[in-house]
Design a protein around this motif. Structure first.
Motif, PDB file in Angstrom:
ATOM      1  N   ASP A   1     -41.509 -95.942  26.057  1.00  0.00           N
ATOM      2  CA  ASP A   1     -42.848 -95.977  25.441  1.00  0.00           C
ATOM      3  C   ASP A   1     -43.208 -94.636  24.808  1.00  0.00           C
ATOM      4  OD1 ASP A   1     -43.028 -98.552  26.340  1.00  0.00           O
ATOM      5  OD2 ASP A   1     -44.235 -98.066  28.110  1.00  0.00           O
ATOM      6  N   LYS A   2     -42.805 -93.541  25.452  1.00  0.00           N
ATOM      7  CA  LYS A   2     -43.159 -92.210  24.940  1.00  0.00           C
ATOM      8  C   LYS A   2     -42.450 -91.940  23.609  1.00  0.00           C
ATOM      9  CE  LYS A   2     -45.057 -91.442  29.084  1.00  0.00           C
ATOM     10  NZ  LYS A   2     -44.247 -90.939  30.152  1.00  0.00           N
ATOM     11  N   VAL A   3     -41.177 -92.317  23.538  1.00  0.00           N
ATOM     12  CA  VAL A   3     -40.418 -92.105  22.300  1.00  0.00           C
ATOM     13  C   VAL A   3     -40.993 -92.978  21.186  1.00  0.00           C
ATOM     14  CG1 VAL A   3     -38.161 -92.369  21.201  1.00  0.00           C
ATOM     15  CG2 VAL A   3     -38.324 -91.334  23.478  1.00  0.00           C
ATOM     16  N   ALA A   4     -41.397 -94.194  21.522  1.00  0.00           N
ATOM     17  CA  ALA A   4     -42.014 -95.079  20.526  1.00  0.00           C
ATOM     18  C   ALA A   4     -43.345 -94.482  20.038  1.00  0.00           C
ATOM     19  CB  ALA A   4     -42.244 -96.466  21.123  1.00  0.00           C
ATOM     20  N   TYR A   5     -44.121 -93.926  20.959  1.00  0.00           N
ATOM     21  CA  TYR A   5     -45.397 -93.270  20.626  1.00  0.00           C
ATOM     22  C   TYR A   5     -45.157 -92.088  19.675  1.00  0.00           C
ATOM     23  CZ  TYR A   5     -49.720 -90.562  21.508  1.00  0.00           C
ATOM     24  OH  TYR A   5     -50.891 -89.856  21.383  1.00  0.00           O
ATOM     25  N   ALA A   6     -44.120 -91.301  19.963  1.00  0.00           N
ATOM     26  CA  ALA A   6     -43.790 -90.161  19.103  1.00  0.00           C
ATOM     27  C   ALA A   6     -43.380 -90.625  17.713  1.00  0.00           C
ATOM     28  CB  ALA A   6     -42.673 -89.339  19.736  1.00  0.00           C
ATOM     29  N   LYS A   7     -42.633 -91.713  17.667  1.00  0.00           N
ATOM     30  CA  LYS A   7     -42.147 -92.231  16.385  1.00  0.00           C
ATOM     31  C   LYS A   7     -43.320 -92.655  15.497  1.00  0.00           C
ATOM     32  CE  LYS A   7     -38.238 -94.942  14.757  1.00  0.00           C
ATOM     33  NZ  LYS A   7     -37.119 -95.822  15.169  1.00  0.00           N
ATOM     34  N   GLU A   8     -44.334 -93.239  16.132  1.00  0.00           N
ATOM     35  CA  GLU A   8     -45.536 -93.632  15.380  1.00  0.00           C
ATOM     36  C   GLU A   8     -46.219 -92.415  14.749  1.00  0.00           C
ATOM     37  OE1 GLU A   8     -48.119 -95.685  18.029  1.00  0.00           O
ATOM     38  OE2 GLU A   8     -46.730 -97.354  18.363  1.00  0.00           O
ATOM     39  N   LYS A   9     -46.079 -91.269  15.401  1.00  0.00           N
ATOM     40  CA  LYS A   9     -46.693 -90.037  14.908  1.00  0.00           C
ATOM     41  C   LYS A   9     -45.768 -89.248  13.979  1.00  0.00           C
ATOM     42  CE  LYS A   9     -49.968 -89.179  18.661  1.00  0.00           C
ATOM     43  NZ  LYS A   9     -51.137 -88.901  17.823  1.00  0.00           N
ATOM     44  N   GLY A  10     -44.587 -89.797  13.725  1.00  0.00           N
ATOM     45  CA  GLY A  10     -43.653 -89.123  12.832  1.00  0.00           C
ATOM     46  C   GLY A  10     -42.865 -88.004  13.503  1.00  0.00           C
ATOM     47  N   VAL A  11     -42.766 -88.078  14.836  1.00  0.00           N
ATOM     48  CA  VAL A  11     -42.025 -87.061  15.587  1.00  0.00           C
ATOM     49  C   VAL A  11     -40.716 -87.678  16.087  1.00  0.00           C
ATOM     50  CG1 VAL A  11     -42.024 -85.505  17.575  1.00  0.00           C
ATOM     51  CG2 VAL A  11     -44.153 -85.921  16.319  1.00  0.00           C
ATOM     52  N   ASP A  12     -39.588 -87.093  15.695  1.00  0.00           N
ATOM     53  CA  ASP A  12     -38.277 -87.592  16.110  1.00  0.00           C
ATOM     54  C   ASP A  12     -37.888 -87.028  17.472  1.00  0.00           C
ATOM     55  OD1 ASP A  12     -37.916 -89.101  13.844  1.00  0.00           O
ATOM     56  OD2 ASP A  12     -36.725 -87.580  12.790  1.00  0.00           O
ATOM     57  N   PHE A  13     -37.049 -87.776  18.182  1.00  0.00           N
ATOM     58  CA  PHE A  13     -36.559 -87.346  19.495  1.00  0.00           C
ATOM     59  C   PHE A  13     -35.041 -87.299  19.518  1.00  0.00           C
ATOM     60  CE2 PHE A  13     -40.488 -87.656  21.937  1.00  0.00           C
ATOM     61  CZ  PHE A  13     -40.202 -86.873  23.060  1.00  0.00           C
ATOM     62  N   ILE A  14     -34.507 -86.244  20.127  1.00  0.00           N
ATOM     63  CA  ILE A  14     -33.111 -86.200  20.569  1.00  0.00           C
ATOM     64  C   ILE A  14     -33.169 -86.012  22.077  1.00  0.00           C
ATOM     65  CG2 ILE A  14     -30.966 -84.848  20.596  1.00  0.00           C
ATOM     66  CD1 ILE A  14     -31.590 -84.137  17.644  1.00  0.00           C
ATOM     67  N   ILE A  15     -32.506 -86.883  22.817  1.00  0.00           N
ATOM     68  CA  ILE A  15     -32.554 -86.831  24.278  1.00  0.00           C
ATOM     69  C   ILE A  15     -31.204 -86.379  24.824  1.00  0.00           C
ATOM     70  CG2 ILE A  15     -32.741 -88.258  26.370  1.00  0.00           C
ATOM     71  CD1 ILE A  15     -34.773 -89.973  24.721  1.00  0.00           C
ATOM     72  N   CYS A  16     -31.237 -85.356  25.676  1.00  0.00           N
ATOM     73  CA  CYS A  16     -30.046 -84.879  26.389  1.00  0.00           C
ATOM     74  C   CYS A  16     -30.315 -85.076  27.877  1.00  0.00           C
ATOM     75  CB  CYS A  16     -29.798 -83.392  26.117  1.00  0.00           C
ATOM     76  SG  CYS A  16     -29.532 -82.971  24.388  1.00  0.00           S
ATOM     77  N   ASP A  17     -29.796 -86.123  28.453  1.00  0.00           N
ATOM     78  CA  ASP A  17     -30.111 -86.438  29.841  1.00  0.00           C
ATOM     79  C   ASP A  17     -28.828 -86.749  30.602  1.00  0.00           C
ATOM     80  OD1 ASP A  17     -31.645 -86.889  32.099  1.00  0.00           O
ATOM     81  OD2 ASP A  17     -32.942 -88.397  31.175  1.00  0.00           O
TER      82      ASP A  17
END
Length: 563
Positions: free
Chosen positions: A148-164
């Motif tokens: 949900d957080k990554v989807a929320y960021a995408k709506e705001k035009g913020v991309d994610f790269i996850i290193c987990d």
């Protein structure tokens, strides 16, 4: 404590390895028990090198992550490096931000507040990125469940790269790239990297595009080794090589922040055990008692004088942490007794006033008294938050999954996890967790196990063996420090209890009249009657060195004794 003697390898294999390496039975057996059965495998084990590191591009989505970061650097985009507030998270942020700052000035760091935001990616962190024109977030040691957080960021035009490196859920976040060797669809050959290790693979891939090799990135390995030790990942394969080389950096040329911590503890040569018990708790104390930003600031500082000031603050946080977790542990033990829960299959305790920053440590402390899966809850906003710790061989993550109808959110590993739930669900969860563990745990796992590598004679212990055993380091899960046992021992008559409240045991043992060796048994003072009985006994121990007045002598560090 139940003693378990590891199976002995086939005699023919022991003989074969003895001849190939020119070693004795003890060393050949210890190596075979660790899966090292050839000359080449032993060479790799004793002399870890960069050759053992896997190609970072074998990790799924690595090409996508590199392409997106390079695009951001070229376009001058603002990049946020986001990480958890524990040692793995803060070292990961220090590593990634330090590297990126060699390529661009547009780098910010963000550690969520343990109390205000909780574990993992937060909406507040994403809003901060959006408010500050940050278009790319690189999340480390967290994020693989942040759908949900990554989807929320995408709506705001913020991309994610996850290193987990945590176990993913059924769905993977819709990020630009999700680097996690535990993904079912990831063919990376080593699955047990820590979060900082995944971050290191990413900067290795980025550096390769600049014509650099991993040997140009050794300055970051003190951070990686610290995270490997603190996160208790298996020290095998890639982790062994990274820990080995990282320890070399810690002991020869550490970053100013590390150097400042080491100066505070006044120790010349650090082992991985020292990293776990000296460096890691201090780094962790920042996020536990104040804010993880303090740790990142220390670990990224380039001026030693400033780093030294930060290290003093960190040391103060650690002192506060020790006092707090000691008090809460006592309160939790009283609660268990008042509730008549000494005989259960689990420990689940709660007090709204307990400091959220130390509940994980308290859970581990409680296991020392009641050896069983343990959860410690406290109040966190309008919810209850807990840290879970398990006993060897039992998967607490799976147990929590079986209680998921009562849980708001959870994540973690086989032996350590975190969760939140609504206050009204606490009692139902507590009952369900006890029921699940009772039905699924093998009862023998509720007795602490002492795994013993070999039964040996005292006469086989000598300086040469000690020199070789030292080369088995760094030790950790998958390559624990060897534990031996010897039978038919007798005290020479000088055995006694020592230390505060006579908690410890000191004696000199003999097996035949020619072999005598000093033993120290921390926390074994209550075993004094066994040695005073004048009857033979068995001892389980590690072979150790005693340094005193410039002299070095061999001693046995006792783990347990039995009549």
């Amino acid at each position: 404590m139940r003693w378990t003697l590891k199976p002995k390898p086939e005699p023919s294999k022991v003989e074969e390895l003895k001849k190939a390496l020119q070693v004795d039975d003890i060393v050949a057996t210890l190596l075979l028990q660790r899966g090292i059965d050839t000359y080449d495998a032993a060479k790799t084990f004793f002399r870890p090198s960069f050759d053992e590191l896997h190609d970072p591009y074998l990790m799924k989505d690595m090409d996508k992550a590199v392409a997106r970061i390079e695009k951001a650097i070229e376009a001058g985009e603002n990049i946020m490096v986001y990480g958890d507030y524990d040692v793995d998270g803060t070292t990961s942020v220090a590593l990634m931000s330090s590297y990126l700052k060699t390529r661009t000035d547009a780098v910010a760091t963000y550690i969520p507040d343990r109390y205000d935001e909780g574990y993992g990616v937060s909406y507040k962190g994403i809003d901060f990125a959006d408010d500050n024109d940050i278009s790319l977030i690189i999340a480390l040691d967290c994020g693989v469940k942040a759908i949900d957080k990554v989807a929320y960021a995408k709506e705001k035009g913020v991309d994610f790269i996850i290193c987990d490196h945590h176990r993913p859920g059924a769905e993977i976040p819709d990020a630009v790239a999700v680097l996690d060797p535990k993904r079912d669809d990831c063919d990376y050959p080593f699955k047990e990297l820590c979060g900082c290790g995944v971050g290191f693979k990413l900067i290795t891939a980025l550096a390769s595009r600049q014509g650099q090799t991993v040997e140009d990135l050794t300055e970051y390995l003190d951070l990686v080794a610290t995270a490997i030790g603190a996160d208790i990942v298996p020290i095998v394969d890639e982790n062994r090589a990274l820990a080995y080389m990282g320890l070399h950096i810690i002991n020869t040329n550490p970053r100013p922040g590390m150097k400042a911590i080491i100066a505070e503890v006044k120790k010349d040569i650090l082992t991985i055990t020292d990293v776990v018990f000296i460096i890691a708790p201090r780094i962790n104390a920042a996020g536990r008692m104040k804010h993880g930003n303090h740790a990142v600031t220390l670990l990224t500082e380039t001026d030693f004088n400033l780093a030294a000031k930060y290290a003093v603050d960190i040391d103060d946080f650690n002192t506060d942490r020790r006092e707090t977790d000691k008090r809460i542990t006592q309160e939790a033990l009283v609660q268990i007794e008042e509730n008549n829960e000494q005989e259960g299959f689990t420990t689940v305790v709660y007090d709204e006033s307990w400091h959220k920053g130390v509940i994980g440590i308290v859970a581990s402390r409680l296991i020392e008294t009641y050896y069983r899966p343990t959860l410690v809850f406290t109040k966190s906003g309008d919810k209850l938050a807990a840290s879970a710790r398990s006993v060897s061989g039992f998967d607490v993550y799976n147990a929590l999954e079986a209680c998921s109808e009562h849980i708001e959110q959870f994540g973690g590993h086989k032996y350590a996890a975190g969760l939140t739930l609504l206050p009204e669900n606490y009692e139902a969860f507590k009952a369900k967790f006890e029921s699940v563990v009772k039905q699924t745990i093998d009862p023998k796992l509720l007795t602490r196990e002492l795994k013993i590598d070999l039964d040996i004679e005292l006469g086989e212990i000598n300086d040469k063996l000690m020199r070789i055993l030292k080369q088995f380091a760094p030790f950790g899960p998958g390559n624990m420090s060897p534990t031996f046992m010897s039978q038919n021992l007798k005290d020479t008559g000088w055995g006694k209890c020592v230390g505060e409240d006579d908690k410890h045991l000191r004696l000199t043992v003999t097996q035949s009249f020619n072999d005598k060796i000093v033993c120290i048994g921390f926390g074994l003072g209550d075993k004094i009657d066994i040695i005073k009985s004048k009857r033979p006994f068995s001892a389980a121990y590690a072979i150790d060195e005693n340094h005193w007045n410039g002299n070095v002598s061999l001693q046995l560090k006792l783990k347990d004794i039995k009549a």
